[in-house]
Write an enzyme that holds these catalytic residues in place. Sequence first.
Site, PDB file in Angstrom:
ATOM      1  N   THR A   1      52.775  37.486  30.072  1.00  0.00           N
ATOM      2  CA  THR A   1      54.089  37.122  30.573  1.00  0.00           C
ATOM      3  C   THR A   1      54.518  37.663  31.934  1.00  0.00           C
ATOM      4  OG1 THR A   1      55.029  38.751  29.113  1.00  0.00           O
ATOM      5  CG2 THR A   1      54.986  36.515  28.326  1.00  0.00           C
TER       6      THR A   1
ATOM      7  N   ALA B   1      62.784  41.981  29.910  1.00  0.00           N
ATOM      8  CA  ALA B   1      62.460  42.089  28.483  1.00  0.00           C
ATOM      9  C   ALA B   1      63.685  41.875  27.601  1.00  0.00           C
ATOM     10  CB  ALA B   1      61.826  43.444  28.193  1.00  0.00           C
TER      11      ALA B   1
ATOM     12  N   CYS C   1      64.039  37.615  28.258  1.00  0.00           N
ATOM     13  CA  CYS C   1      62.920  36.697  28.020  1.00  0.00           C
ATOM     14  C   CYS C   1      62.210  37.028  26.707  1.00  0.00           C
ATOM     15  CB  CYS C   1      61.931  36.783  29.182  1.00  0.00           C
ATOM     16  SG  CYS C   1      60.474  35.751  28.963  1.00  0.00           S
TER      17      CYS C   1
ATOM     18  N   THR D   1      58.573  38.471  26.912  1.00  0.00           N
ATOM     19  CA  THR D   1      58.393  39.746  27.605  1.00  0.00           C
ATOM     20  C   THR D   1      58.852  40.862  26.682  1.00  0.00           C
ATOM     21  OG1 THR D   1      58.858  38.659  29.718  1.00  0.00           O
ATOM     22  CG2 THR D   1      58.995  41.057  29.687  1.00  0.00           C
TER      23      THR D   1
END
EC number: 3.4.25.2
Length: 181
Positions: A7, A165, A168, A171
């Site tokens: 990612t 993070a 997403c 992530t």
Amino acid sequence: MGQIHATTIFAVHHNGGCAMAGDGQVTLGNAVVMKGTAKKVRRLFNGQVLAGFAGSVADAFTLFEMFEGKLNEYNGNLQRAAVEVAKQWRGDKMLRQLEAMLLVMDKTTLLLVSGTGEVIEPDDGILAIGSGGNYALSAGRALKKYAGETMTAREIAEAALETAAEICVFTNHNIIVEALS
């Protein structure tokens, strides 16, 4: 079996330092987290160059090997190695099928290398790729703009990935940061 993707990668030059960060998540398709501790940022050329990938893991390893070979061939000249990889990647029928992107950096240069032949050096010393790349890029630009002397490149890279993070789903918070000073 579906496509396995990695990612988010973020890189920054700031106040004479530079850092690259990547998360550890590898996702199968859009549904299954296969691994949470992948290392997508690596040191190359005796630790003088950082490289990170987003995209298909197997494809990225092929590109890492190709880039490292060119880096050695051109004695650490990052720009020349990146251009030669992009030319070879775009010009070879088999390599054109690779689904990955690379960020590469040394103490003075930061580049994005893609299979469509692009070698892009950002104006602001910040790049991000992958599914969370836009989130990390936005966070990183804000942090760099307002951090002044209070944050290091390493701290900006880690904070940008933490922000990505949180937004997403591809992530995670297992962040690896490599820095050059």
